[in-house]
Every structure is written in structure tokens, then in C-alpha cells.
Write an enzyme that holds these catalytic residues in place. Structure first.
Site, PDB file in Angstrom:
ATOM      1  N   TYR A  34     -12.853  11.882 -10.799  1.00 12.16           N
ATOM      2  CA  TYR A  34     -12.814  11.732  -9.333  1.00 12.16           C
ATOM      3  C   TYR A  34     -13.996  12.459  -8.679  1.00 12.16           C
ATOM      4  O   TYR A  34     -14.704  11.901  -7.830  1.00 12.16           O
ATOM      5  CB  TYR A  34     -11.484  12.283  -8.812  1.00 12.16           C
ATOM      6  CG  TYR A  34     -11.263  12.087  -7.325  1.00 12.16           C
ATOM      7  CD1 TYR A  34     -10.785  10.882  -6.832  1.00 12.16           C
ATOM      8  CD2 TYR A  34     -11.532  13.112  -6.418  1.00 12.16           C
ATOM      9  CE1 TYR A  34     -10.575  10.704  -5.469  1.00 12.16           C
ATOM     10  CE2 TYR A  34     -11.320  12.939  -5.058  1.00 12.16           C
ATOM     11  CZ  TYR A  34     -10.842  11.733  -4.593  1.00 12.16           C
ATOM     12  OH  TYR A  34     -10.643  11.556  -3.244  1.00 12.16           O
TER      13      TYR A  34
ATOM     14  N   SER B 226     -15.292  12.515  -0.141  1.00  8.23           N
ATOM     15  CA  SER B 226     -14.260  13.559  -0.284  1.00  8.23           C
ATOM     16  C   SER B 226     -14.959  14.913  -0.258  1.00  8.23           C
ATOM     17  O   SER B 226     -16.154  15.007  -0.584  1.00  8.23           O
ATOM     18  CB  SER B 226     -13.555  13.393  -1.633  1.00  8.23           C
ATOM     19  OG  SER B 226     -12.870  14.586  -1.991  1.00  8.23           O
TER      20      SER B 226
HETATM   21  C1  BGC Z   1      -8.148  14.043  -2.821  1.00  9.36           C
HETATM   22  C2  BGC Z   1      -6.835  14.728  -2.523  1.00  9.36           C
HETATM   23  C3  BGC Z   1      -7.035  16.209  -2.352  1.00  9.36           C
HETATM   24  C4  BGC Z   1      -8.163  16.520  -1.399  1.00  9.36           C
HETATM   25  C5  BGC Z   1      -8.493  18.001  -1.334  1.00  9.36           C
HETATM   26  C6  BGC Z   1      -9.135  14.410  -1.755  1.00  9.36           C
HETATM   27  O1  BGC Z   1     -10.339  13.749  -1.941  1.00  9.36           O
HETATM   28  O2  BGC Z   1      -7.957  12.646  -2.897  1.00  9.36           O
HETATM   29  O3  BGC Z   1      -5.895  14.471  -3.555  1.00  9.36           O
HETATM   30  O4  BGC Z   1      -5.845  16.816  -1.861  1.00  9.36           O
HETATM   31  O5  BGC Z   1      -9.325  15.814  -1.778  1.00  9.36           O
HETATM   32  O6  BGC Z   1      -8.546  18.598  -2.584  1.00  9.36           O
END
Ligand code: BGC
Length: 266
Positions: A165, A152
Site C-alpha cells: 500500500y 494517502s
Molecule cells: C489508509 C487507512 C489508514 C490511514 C492512516 C489510509 O491511507 O487507507 O487504512 O487508517 O491511511 O494510517
């Protein structure tokens, strides 16, 4: 140019919806036999497998919780049983349990780290055991196996209210690089994709209605991403077109990781 993954077998975790489902469909379109892993949504995963098979491809749906070692072992055993080999792992399963840190329950921390980080370790380990045993399959691919970790932008961008996360994705980054350093001499290619805001169930609240305008302030390219934007990169990283790409992260984020708020400030 037509990318062919003929005679290759791909396993995509978390493939009942979103980026995982689009990746499975795209790999199947390129000729790979595909294992569609799901956690709890058997119906959509089986429907996707039926769709791929009806279009002349080869797919099965297999339920497994990637955070659980016995589930992962069974998932990879079923892959070999069904298709005889494994060439591509897309370690995609991921979830969010958002909360301000003062309110975050240990359970929500552990669930996110369990799926997003431990799950990627368990799946990568199982894939590497197969790849090293198998070696290069002549005429199939130049590499002995490929792993694509779904990371991400938050492996780089800190994210208040989402510490579990962001920590999991920061972990994925160095997991990926360490595994690549450990295995590239065996002609195994390991890379990550770092998506930004892609329109999926995980961020429905942030991408719909008035919230979308707010989100677009963070995306210089001016649109929310589609699952195909990521699936096309999965296809490229899985194919020999990227044969010299090892241990890197491809950001697919419309420029989100360029810190756009600095453009006219600071
Ligand atoms: C998340 C999303 C988020 C995006 C940008 C991703 O890794 O799962 O929820 O919108 O990152 O912030």
C-alpha cells in the site's frame, strides 16, 4: 461562497462507498454531472446515482475494474456517450491487502499496485487524451481539465505491514508530479489529496472501539476524519477557486503527517 461546477462532467472511480461516494455527492451538489464508477458494489453505486438524479442532478453508475485497460477504456467511452465531455477525474479507487512482508503473497502485492497505482495511471491517461482533444471549454472552467489523485499520508509515512500500500501511494505521488509537469502547459491541472485516517470501510478495524483511542495518539487534531473532510477538498481542487494550484498534494489528516510522537520526545 457557493462553488458552481455547472456544465462540468466529473468521473469518480471507486465511488460506491467512502471517500469516493462522498466526493461524487459533493460534486453533484455543486452542479456537475457525475459518473459513479464501482468495481463490485453495483447496488450502492446505482442507489447513489438514483439519489443524485432525484435531487435534480445528473448521474450514472458504471462498473469497471480500473486495473484493467479494456474496462477503463469502456468507462471513459461510456462517460462521453452519456454526458458528451469530461472535465474532472477523481482517481480514487484504492484497496489494502495487509500482511507482514515475509508473509505477503505476490498476488496481494500485484492486486494493490494494480488498483492503486496502475489504475490511477490508466484513468489519468484516458482523461488526458480527452482533455487534450477538448481544450479549454470557454465559460465552463479556466482549465482544460482537472485530475485529483487520491493518495494517502502513506505516500510520506512508511507503514510496516502495508509495504504494498505504501509503495503504491509513494508511486502515486511521483506519478502525479510527473503528469503535472508534462501537461500543465496545456492548462491541465493535476493534484493529489493525501487523506489520513478517515472513517470508512477500509479502516473500520482501526477506527472502532478501543482501537480508536490508539489511533487518536497519531492524530494531533484529536478526531478521526469524516469523508466530507476529503470531499470538500475534492470540490475545491476541482473548481476554479484553486486555478493556480498545480502538481501539489493537499494533506487532509488532522496533523498525522506532522509525526506527533516527536512533540515531547526526541
Ligand atoms: C489508509 C487507512 C489508514 C490511514 C492512516 C489510509 O491511507 O487507507 O487504512 O487508517 O491511511 O494510517
Amino acid at each position: 461562497m457557493q462553488i458552481s461546477l455547472a456544465r462540468q462532467v466529473a468521473l469518480v472511480t471507486g465511488a460506491s462507498s467512502g471517500i469516493g461516494a462522498a466526493s461524487a455527492r459533493t460534486l453533484a451538489d455543486a452542479g456537475a454531472a457525475v459518473v459513479i464508477n464501482y468495481h463490485s458494489s453495483a447496488g450502492p453505486a446505482e442507489a447513489l446515482a438514483r439519489e443524485i438524479n432525484a435531487n435534480g442532478g445528473h448521474a450514472i453508475a458504471v462498473g469497471a475494474d480500473v486495473s484493467k485497460e479494456p474496462d477503463v477504456e469502456r468507462l471513459f467511452a461510456q462517460t462521453l456517450e452519456a454526458f458528451g465531455s469530461l472535465d474532472i477525474l477523481v482517481a480514487n479507487s484504492g484497496l489494502q491487502k495487509d500482511a507482514a512482508t515475509v508473509d505477503m503473497r505476490l498476488e496481494d502485492w500485484n492486486t494493490v499496485i494494480g488498483t492503486n497505482l496502475t489504475g490511477q495511471f490508466l484513468c489519468a491517461r484516458a482523461a488526458l487524451r480527452i482533455f487534450t482533444r477538448q481544450g479549454i471549454r470557454q465559460g465552463v472552467s479556466r482549465a482544460a481539465g482537472k485530475i485529483i489523485h487520491m493518495s494517502s499520508v502513506h505516500q510520506r509515512i512508511p507503514w510496516a505491514g502495508h509495504a504494498n500500500y505504501a509503495a503504491s501511494k509513494g508511486g502515486v505521488d511521483l506519478l502525479m508530479q510527473s503528469l503535472a509537469q508534462e501537461t500543465s502547459h496545456q492548462r491541465i491541472r493535476i493534484n493529489s489529496i493525501a487523506p489520513g485516517a478517515i472513517r470508512t470501510a477500509i479502516n473500520r478495524d482501526a477506527t472502532e472501539g478501543a482501537q480508536e483511542q490508539k489511533l487518536l495518539e497519531l492524530i494531533p487534531y484529536g478526531r478521526v476524519g469524516d469523508v466530507e473532510d476529503v470531499a470538500n477538498a475534492v470540490l475545491w481542487l476541482a473548481s476554479d477557486l484553486s486555478d493556480y494550484v498545480v502538481g501539489t498534494t493537499l494533506f487532509i489528516d488532522g496533523g498525522m503527517s506532522l509525526y506527533p510522537r516527536f512533540r515531547d520526545n526526541g
